[in-house]
Design an enzyme around this catalytic site. Sequence first.
Site, mmCIF file in Angstrom:
data_model
loop_
_atom_site.group_PDB
_atom_site.id
_atom_site.type_symbol
_atom_site.label_atom_id
_atom_site.label_comp_id
_atom_site.label_asym_id
_atom_site.label_seq_id
_atom_site.Cartn_x
_atom_site.Cartn_y
_atom_site.Cartn_z
ATOM 1 N N HIS A 243 -1.157 4.139 0.636
ATOM 2 C CA HIS A 243 -1.767 5.389 1.085
ATOM 3 C C HIS A 243 -1.280 6.576 0.252
ATOM 4 C CE1 HIS A 243 -3.978 8.104 3.646
ATOM 5 N NE2 HIS A 243 -2.922 8.909 3.566
ATOM 6 N N ASP A 247 -3.636 9.171 -1.747
ATOM 7 C CA ASP A 247 -3.490 10.628 -1.728
ATOM 8 C C ASP A 247 -3.380 11.189 -3.141
ATOM 9 O OD1 ASP A 247 -3.621 10.977 1.008
ATOM 10 O OD2 ASP A 247 -1.459 11.066 1.310
ATOM 11 N N HIS A 270 1.688 15.664 -1.685
ATOM 12 C CA HIS A 270 0.634 16.609 -2.090
ATOM 13 C C HIS A 270 1.180 17.740 -2.964
ATOM 14 C CE1 HIS A 270 -2.111 14.526 0.482
ATOM 15 N NE2 HIS A 270 -1.440 14.823 1.576
#
Length: 316
Positions: A243, A247, A270
């Site tokens: 995951h 991202d 992020h």
Amino acid sequence: MSISLLGFQTTISSPVTISGTGVHSGAVVSITFHPAEADSGIVFQRVHDNGSVSEYRAVSGQVGNTDLCTVLGFSPDKSIATVEHVMAALYALSLDNVLIEVHGAEMPIMDGSSAPFIDAIDQVGLRPLAVKRRYIRVVKPVRVEAGASWAEFLPHDGTRFEVEIDFDCPLIGRQAWKGELTPATFRSELSRARTFGFMRDVERLWAAGYALGSSLENSVVISDDNVVINVEGLRYRDEFARHKTLDAVGDLALAGAQFIGCYRSYRGGHKMNAHALKALLNDRTAYEVVEATAPRRAGKRELTAVNAPGFAPWSA
């Protein structure tokens, strides 16, 4: 160089709508993907209750908050949050031009992965456009660091991700996903990996107005005794690293063009993805803009640099 990287720009064949819950707001959100002309890029239009519209190109220069998700825009009243799962799907399927009409403040979280967006796009299919796709090719290393975390771009003949995570949690620990990014690889190895979180963080997030729509239907939840409490368990043994890679694909899609190179990160997220992308794009000696030549016999293509000093979609 994979032939799947090369060719002409694309859009979707016809509009398609998908609805769900916003993971942070808890509100119902509806988005519609519309076909767009060549060189339009990915554009988000948030339609407000009063009928006004806030528009953002999905590019690095429009990225605001990156604390818990990736946000386009700098005003909470007008911004669009949690765009990374949608952007990962569009990037991995080589979709260049799409207008996304948004009724809500964020993307619907769906099941916490990119798979529902892949399914929606598959319903209508892609349409090629008569304009060549341009790429950002990494030509020298670019690295950023923050404490024990780091991320870097390296030259590479293809598009590769090497994402490693390291959590102080025995269930997760240190794990990584490494591989070439192709539509087939993304579908089979990354697209279904879900966002995850810890029960111990829930009350703090709720108090801050976040994760109001989070549930076992859209998140992998880890209990205080380090057990996945979702009845169905994990979709992949290393779903957490997969995951985080998903991202990263979505965050780097905000270059405004596909990149050719290798992206590596350790304990990233992020914010680190955004910093690394800006570091690359701010160093004009670190990349070149290229496009595919006409195919030769045996179906092979080559890439050639193009004289495009004004090609900087990430700053638009």
